[in-house]
Design an enzyme around this catalytic site. Structure first.
Site, PDB file in Angstrom:
ATOM      1  N   HIS A 115      12.975  -3.827   4.242  1.00 17.08           N
ATOM      2  CA  HIS A 115      12.421  -4.323   5.511  1.00 17.08           C
ATOM      3  C   HIS A 115      13.502  -4.235   6.601  1.00 17.08           C
ATOM      4  O   HIS A 115      13.280  -4.626   7.739  1.00 17.08           O
ATOM      5  CB  HIS A 115      11.993  -5.786   5.380  1.00 17.08           C
ATOM      6  CG  HIS A 115      10.750  -6.001   4.556  1.00 17.08           C
ATOM      7  ND1 HIS A 115       9.635  -5.202   4.652  1.00 17.08           N
ATOM      8  CD2 HIS A 115      10.443  -6.948   3.631  1.00 17.08           C
ATOM      9  CE1 HIS A 115       8.700  -5.647   3.821  1.00 17.08           C
ATOM     10  NE2 HIS A 115       9.167  -6.693   3.191  1.00 17.08           N
ATOM     11  N   TRP A 149       0.842  -1.205   0.000  1.00 14.16           N
ATOM     12  CA  TRP A 149       0.000   0.000   0.000  1.00 14.16           C
ATOM     13  C   TRP A 149       0.872   1.249   0.000  1.00 14.16           C
ATOM     14  O   TRP A 149       0.676   2.178  -0.789  1.00 14.16           O
ATOM     15  CB  TRP A 149      -0.887  -0.045   1.240  1.00 14.16           C
ATOM     16  CG  TRP A 149      -1.990   0.958   1.286  1.00 14.16           C
ATOM     17  CD1 TRP A 149      -2.509   1.678   0.237  1.00 14.16           C
ATOM     18  CD2 TRP A 149      -2.730   1.336   2.452  1.00 14.16           C
ATOM     19  NE1 TRP A 149      -3.526   2.493   0.682  1.00 14.16           N
ATOM     20  CE2 TRP A 149      -3.680   2.292   2.031  1.00 14.16           C
ATOM     21  CE3 TRP A 149      -2.686   0.955   3.793  1.00 14.16           C
ATOM     22  CZ2 TRP A 149      -4.576   2.877   2.929  1.00 14.16           C
ATOM     23  CZ3 TRP A 149      -3.587   1.527   4.679  1.00 14.16           C
ATOM     24  CH2 TRP A 149      -4.521   2.482   4.250  1.00 14.16           C
TER      25      TRP A 149
HETATM   26  P1  A3P Z   1      -3.990  -8.276   5.858  1.00 18.24           P
HETATM   27  O1  A3P Z   1      -3.319  -9.597   5.706  1.00 18.24           O
HETATM   28  O2  A3P Z   1      -4.253  -7.899   7.275  1.00 18.24           O
HETATM   29  O3  A3P Z   1      -5.195  -8.138   5.014  1.00 18.24           O
HETATM   30  P2  A3P Z   1       2.566  -6.006   3.051  1.00 18.24           P
HETATM   31  O4  A3P Z   1       2.229  -5.199   1.859  1.00 18.24           O
HETATM   32  O5  A3P Z   1       3.531  -5.337   3.974  1.00 18.24           O
HETATM   33  O6  A3P Z   1       2.941  -7.380   2.671  1.00 18.24           O
HETATM   34  O7  A3P Z   1       1.255  -6.093   3.930  1.00 18.24           O
HETATM   35  C1  A3P Z   1       0.141  -6.834   3.496  1.00 18.24           C
HETATM   36  C2  A3P Z   1      -1.050  -6.350   4.291  1.00 18.24           C
HETATM   37  O8  A3P Z   1      -1.462  -5.075   3.771  1.00 18.24           O
HETATM   38  C3  A3P Z   1      -2.231  -7.295   4.111  1.00 18.24           C
HETATM   39  O9  A3P Z   1      -2.970  -7.161   5.327  1.00 18.24           O
HETATM   40  C4  A3P Z   1      -2.938  -6.663   2.926  1.00 18.24           C
HETATM   41  O10 A3P Z   1      -4.283  -7.043   2.795  1.00 18.24           O
HETATM   42  C5  A3P Z   1      -2.783  -5.192   3.265  1.00 18.24           C
HETATM   43  N1  A3P Z   1      -2.910  -4.347   2.066  1.00 18.24           N
HETATM   44  C6  A3P Z   1      -2.401  -4.569   0.833  1.00 18.24           C
HETATM   45  N2  A3P Z   1      -2.751  -3.591  -0.001  1.00 18.24           N
HETATM   46  C7  A3P Z   1      -3.492  -2.717   0.707  1.00 18.24           C
HETATM   47  C8  A3P Z   1      -4.165  -1.506   0.377  1.00 18.24           C
HETATM   48  N3  A3P Z   1      -4.146  -1.024  -0.846  1.00 18.24           N
HETATM   49  N4  A3P Z   1      -4.841  -0.875   1.357  1.00 18.24           N
HETATM   50  C9  A3P Z   1      -4.870  -1.374   2.624  1.00 18.24           C
HETATM   51  N5  A3P Z   1      -4.265  -2.527   2.980  1.00 18.24           N
HETATM   52  C10 A3P Z   1      -3.580  -3.191   2.043  1.00 18.24           C
END
Ligand code: A3P
Length: 332
Positions: free
Chosen positions: A138, A75
């Site tokens: 990270h 995100w």
């Molecule tokens: P959840 O598993 O709680 O749904 P990362 O990008 O660091 O791998 O994190 C993934 C998490 O961010 C996941 O959380 C995912 O659903 C959420 N995520 C991904 N894209 C997103 C967006 N556009 N808006 C909000 N949350 C998002």
């Protein structure tokens, strides 16, 4: 300054040897971890991380996005890309790069340049990138490239409630595990997480490192919360643009550009993009479909997966470990 092509390969060999000598243990997924300077790294990222630290040359115009895995990296990548490049790519336009490519391809992880330095030397690849370059890591703050502090480049950290990080991580690892392999049982994984063993963990040390730096150097390090981005997306994105040195103009605000950025980067919109449905992240045995990055995107999803006692235990540990840092996640 970059070492040359062969220098990069040499640097990786050196760090591969160092990585192999570090304490190892089983991780939360299928990848073992190595411990370096108090943090646990997925084994395959240890040598590239150390090579990045020593050889990456930051530019003052670079933007580095830092997160614990599962804190909303995807995100944040999308939002920052949309904000920084809004002059060239209108967020409300139908041909935006985020509608054709994964945020992970538009904003690469720094370590990814160093994973196969022999076939694709990172130096020239990185040097050829036009400014402003956007990267993600990270890496804990203490292991960021030595060239970052003092370079004037901006670092944006996104922090998320550790309980939601754990639950998200658990789903993710289950989703991406190669067929036939198993991840540790839930309770065991939770205990490991509470003990500080998670990718780039302990989670509290990771957060505190960036928090303290954001307090010491607020013009260069910004500390954001996933929960605040959800609650007040427009306000947070406006602050972010200001921090990045490209504030929204009054005209942009009046015509709803911040809202367009939010809409473009929303979970539903991103999930619907073909590249996020069919695309693949990573290489070889550790590759998986981009769909794994998009799940629920909720605040407090942990309630559906861990008990109140478990939540209190993790909250208590995090609070205790953050004591004295000035950072508190309580009540958020
Ligand atoms: P959840 O598993 O709680 O749904 P990362 O990008 O660091 O791998 O994190 C993934 C998490 O961010 C996941 O959380 C995912 O659903 C959420 N995520 C991904 N894209 C997103 C967006 N556009 N808006 C909000 N949350 C998002």
């Amino acid at each position: 300054m970059f070492v040359g092509e062969s220098g990069c390969a040499d640097a990786l060999s050196k760090y591969e040897a160092l990585a192999a000598s570090l304490p190892a243990r089983q991780g939360l997924g299928i990848t073992p971890y190595r411990k370096y300077d108090g943090f646990w790294y997925p084994e395959h990222l240890m040598a590239p991380t150390l090579a990045v630290r020593d050889t990456f040359a930051a530019r003052p115009t670079d933007v580095i996005l830092a997160t614990m895995p599962k804190s909303g990296t995807t995100w944040l990548k999308a939002v920052v890309y949309a904000v920084v490049h809004r002059g060239r790519h209108a967020p409300a336009g139908g041909r935006h790069p985020l509608l054709a490519s994964s945020p992970h391809d538009l904003v690469p992880f720094l370590h990814s340049f160093y994973e196969s330095p022999r076939s694709a030397p990172p130096g020239p690849l990185l040097e050829d990138m036009p400014s402003p370059r956007l990267f993600a890591v990270h890496t804990p703050f203490t292991a960021l490239p030595a060239s970052v502090p003092g370079s004037g480049c901006r670092v944006v950290y996104l922090c998320r409630d550790p309980k939601d990080v754990f639950v998200s991580l658990r789903h993710f690892l289950d989703e991406i595990k190669p067929g036939g392999s198993d991840i540790p049982p839930f309770a065991e994984a939770f205990d490991q997480f509470c003990g500080g063993v998670s990718p780039f963990g302990p989670v509290w040390g990771h957060m505190a490192g960036y928090w303290e730096e954001s307090v010491a150097r607020p013009g260069e390090v910004m500390f954001l919360r996933y929960e605040h981005l959800k609650e007040d997306a427009v306000g947070t994105v406006r602050r972010l643009a200001e921090f990045l040195g490209c504030p929204f103009t009054d005209e942009e605000v009046a015509s709803g550009v911040p809202e367009a950025v939010i809409a473009l980067c929303s979970l539903d919109r991103m999930r619907s993009v073909q590249a996020n449905q069919d695309g693949v992240h990573g290489t070889g045995r550790l590759s998986f479909k981009n769909t794994a990055f998009f799940r629920k995107g909720e605040v407090g999803d942990w309630k559906a997966h861990i008990t109140t006692e478990m939540a209190q235990k993790l909250d208590g540990i995090v609070e205790e470990m953050l004591r004295g840092s000035g950072l508190s996640l309580a009540g958020k």
